[in-house]
Design a protein around this motif. Structure first.
Motif, mmCIF file in Angstrom:
data_model
loop_
_atom_site.group_PDB
_atom_site.id
_atom_site.type_symbol
_atom_site.label_atom_id
_atom_site.label_comp_id
_atom_site.label_asym_id
_atom_site.label_seq_id
_atom_site.Cartn_x
_atom_site.Cartn_y
_atom_site.Cartn_z
ATOM 1 N N VAL A 34 0.834 -1.204 0.000
ATOM 2 C CA VAL A 34 0.000 0.000 0.000
ATOM 3 C C VAL A 34 0.870 1.255 0.000
ATOM 4 N N GLU A 75 -5.598 16.423 -0.618
ATOM 5 C CA GLU A 75 -6.155 15.081 -0.508
ATOM 6 C C GLU A 75 -7.337 15.061 0.462
ATOM 7 N N GLY A 98 -11.744 14.894 -0.676
ATOM 8 C CA GLY A 98 -12.514 13.708 -0.282
ATOM 9 C C GLY A 98 -11.784 12.406 -0.524
ATOM 10 N N THR A 99 -10.623 12.477 -1.213
ATOM 11 C CA THR A 99 -9.925 11.217 -1.478
ATOM 12 C C THR A 99 -9.351 10.623 -0.193
ATOM 13 N N SER A 135 -10.839 10.631 2.695
ATOM 14 C CA SER A 135 -11.957 9.874 3.281
ATOM 15 C C SER A 135 -12.056 8.506 2.637
ATOM 16 N N ARG A 136 -11.958 8.479 1.312
ATOM 17 C CA ARG A 136 -12.047 7.190 0.638
ATOM 18 C C ARG A 136 -10.889 6.287 1.062
ATOM 19 N N LEU A 137 -9.671 6.837 1.079
ATOM 20 C CA LEU A 137 -8.507 6.020 1.446
ATOM 21 C C LEU A 137 -8.680 5.441 2.843
ATOM 22 N N PHE A 138 -9.287 6.225 3.743
ATOM 23 C CA PHE A 138 -9.422 5.753 5.116
ATOM 24 C C PHE A 138 -10.566 4.757 5.292
ATOM 25 N N THR A 139 -11.393 4.542 4.232
ATOM 26 C CA THR A 139 -12.324 3.418 4.310
ATOM 27 C C THR A 139 -11.710 2.186 3.647
ATOM 28 N N LEU A 140 -10.514 2.334 3.079
ATOM 29 C CA LEU A 140 -9.814 1.222 2.421
ATOM 30 C C LEU A 140 -8.710 0.696 3.350
ATOM 31 N N PRO A 141 -8.117 -0.455 3.000
ATOM 32 C CA PRO A 141 -7.062 -1.002 3.876
ATOM 33 C C PRO A 141 -5.789 -0.165 3.808
ATOM 34 N N MET A 142 -5.861 1.082 4.266
ATOM 35 C CA MET A 142 -4.689 1.948 4.253
ATOM 36 C C MET A 142 -4.420 2.465 5.663
ATOM 37 N N ARG A 193 -8.868 9.353 11.413
ATOM 38 C CA ARG A 193 -9.771 8.681 10.487
ATOM 39 C C ARG A 193 -11.182 9.242 10.633
ATOM 40 N N ARG A 194 -11.600 9.363 11.885
ATOM 41 C CA ARG A 194 -12.948 9.881 12.136
ATOM 42 C C ARG A 194 -12.884 11.385 12.349
ATOM 43 N N THR A 195 -13.691 12.110 11.597
ATOM 44 C CA THR A 195 -13.713 13.561 11.765
ATOM 45 C C THR A 195 -15.137 14.031 11.990
#
Lengths: 245, 240
Positions: free
Chosen positions: A5, A76, A80-81, A83-90, A242-244
């Motif tokens: 990753v 980033e 919004g990217t 946010s997307r990355l933080f819902t993925l295995p990153m 991760r959570r905002t």
């Protein structure tokens, strides 16, 4: 953290940079251009350039890397990217190290250009070896990146991120020994400069320039810079949420 | 009984010093397409962010695929599309998808499949910031489809799309559900309601209804969803 990753992140950041010629030019050409400007300014007194030329190799790369990194990561977040990355295995460290790795590669090119121009075109007179000067210049560029990543965690907008430059980098620039040797600073300010990373970045470069190799003081300053890099990345991972709200 | 893919109970979310969700509860049956409908600002995005684990200050229960929302183990099992397209404008559609595939650790062969699924083949090698708004949101949707996630949470995925494309996407959503995926699709356009298996009507941080489209129309006694929504609001105001 997963190497796959982290590497995917770094490759993506580089792919984006490849499309952005102006930023690449800014990163690679600007430090060399600024050093050349200083060389021209002090053309009548080459001794001065030899004294400050070394520290400039630490200061310009780190400041420029700081600005570019802090805005790049902010973009980033606002797009919004993140946010997307933080819902993925990153992992948060994957994100930060990906950026750090990509910009470290840029820092290598940047250091090669600025050191070669300083030594061979501007006749910067140093006693140490060119490769050690290069290594320290790379470290200093990466330091700027790591501090930029950390600073961007405290900025909510790109507008605020740009303001981090005067807040974080200029005080370090004033106290790092470029304008006045650190041992001639008032006691309190000397103490403050002892805990600022750019002071060690400048000490390492000046050490190499004076002919103190890595085995002779400059190496421990470089290690302190490396420790600041690791510390800034770990702290950056801890402050990134991760959570905002 | 089929296990729910998502279960929310008494979900309260505070943003700043304002409570924006006031005790929301519902379940999403596995393999269903649920519409989350309500006016802009009613809390749809906040609820969605709570489900995908990005929202701070959530109390109550949010259980996703049997785990608490936001669990690291969920990160390759959920596809999430934010309201604004969350793809990189300076990369092409394919480059974006290759990157997200690499993050997920799946083969880049899946990239072509999702490009076809959102009908972007002819623009696959265009930079995303050169695409129209609708194409951009489809690129963002494509990224969420990578790796066939078990739960797809889509925040207004059909805004600004032409009717043909909207119909195609709803058909795609149902195909995905038929294959076992669970979808939660938010919209502020009431005419999308009839395309859903189940509806959650939301207003000012509360659920007004949780029913099938037909069940809702029957219980309220109206012939269209918009009218049902208005009637429910009036009833609620009258009950106060």
């Amino acid at each position: 953290m997963t190497p796959r990753v982290t590497l995917a992140m770094a490759a993506r950041v580089l792919a984006q940079l490849r499309r952005d010629h102006r930023t690449v030019a800014m990163l690679i050409v600007m430090p060399a251009l600024l050093v050349s400007l200083m060389w021209w300014m002090f053309h009548e007194s080459p001794g001065t350039f030899d004294r400050i030329g070394g520290p400039l190799l630490a200061v310009f790369p780190s400041i420029i890397m700081f600005i570019v990194t802090s805005v790049a990561t902010l973009r980033e977040r606002t797009s919004g990217t993140l946010s997307r990355l933080f819902t993925l295995p990153m992992a948060k460290l994957d994100f930060l190290l990906g950026y750090a790795l990509a910009f470290a590669l840029i820092a290598v090119v940047q250091a090669a250009v600025v050191v070669s121009i300083s030594l061979y075109a501007l006749d910067l007179d140093i006693r140490g070896s060119a490769w050690q000067l290069g290594v320290v210049a790379v470290l200093d560029g990466v330091l700027g990146t790591a501090l930029g990543l950390l600073a961007s965690a405290f900025a909510a907008t790109e507008f605020q991120a740009v303001q981090m430059m005067p807040a974080v980098m200029i005080p370090q620039l004033l106290l790092c020994g470029l304008l006045l040797p650190r041992d001639r600073l008032p006691g309190v300010l000397h103490g403050v400069s002892d805990v600022l990373p750019l002071s060690y970045a400048v000490d390492a470069v000046s050490g190499v320039a004076r002919g103190n190799g890595f085995g002779d003081g400059a190496g421990s300053d470089a290690l302190v810079v490396a420790a600041f890099i690791v510390g800034a990345l770990v702290l950056g991972a801890a402050t990134l949420k991760r959570r905002t709200a | 009984m089929m296990k729910n893919a998502v279960t929310c109970r008494d979900v309260v979310v505070v943003r700043g010093d304002r409570e924006v969700l006031h005790g929301v509860g519902f379940g999403l049956a596995t393999g269903s397409v649920t519409g989350l409908l309500g006016p802009s600002g009613c809390g749809k995005t906040t609820l969605i962010r709570a489900i995908v684990g990005l929202q701070a200050k959530v109390t109550g229960t949010v259980e996703v695929l049997g785990l608490p929302a936001g669990s690291p183990k969920l990160r390759d099992r959920i596809g999430y599309v934010t309201q604004e397209p969350s793809v990189y404008g300076d990369l092409t559609v394919r480059e974006n998808l290759r990157f997200f595939a690499a993050v997920l650790g799946i083969s880049s062969g899946d990239v072509d499949r999702v490009i076809d699924a959102v009908d972007l083949r002819s623009h696959a090698d265009d930079r995303v910031d050169r695409l129209s708004g609708g194409q951009r949101s489809r690129a963002s949707l494509a990224a969420a489809l990578l790796g066939n996630p078990e739960l797809l949470v889509l925040d207004e995925p059909t805004v600004g799309l032409d009717p043909v494309l909207r119909r195609d996407l709803w058909e795609l959503f149902h195909r995905l559900a038929d294959n076992g995926a669970t979808l939660l699709v938010s919209s502020h356009v009431m005419d999308e309601a009839v395309r859903c298996d189940r509806l959650l009507l939301m207003r000012e941080g509360e659920l007004l209804a949780d029913d099938t489209p037909d069940g809702l129309l029957a219980s309220v006694g109206t012939s269209d969803i918009e009218q049902a929504f208005l009637t429910l609001i009036d009833r609620k105001a009258g009950a106060r």
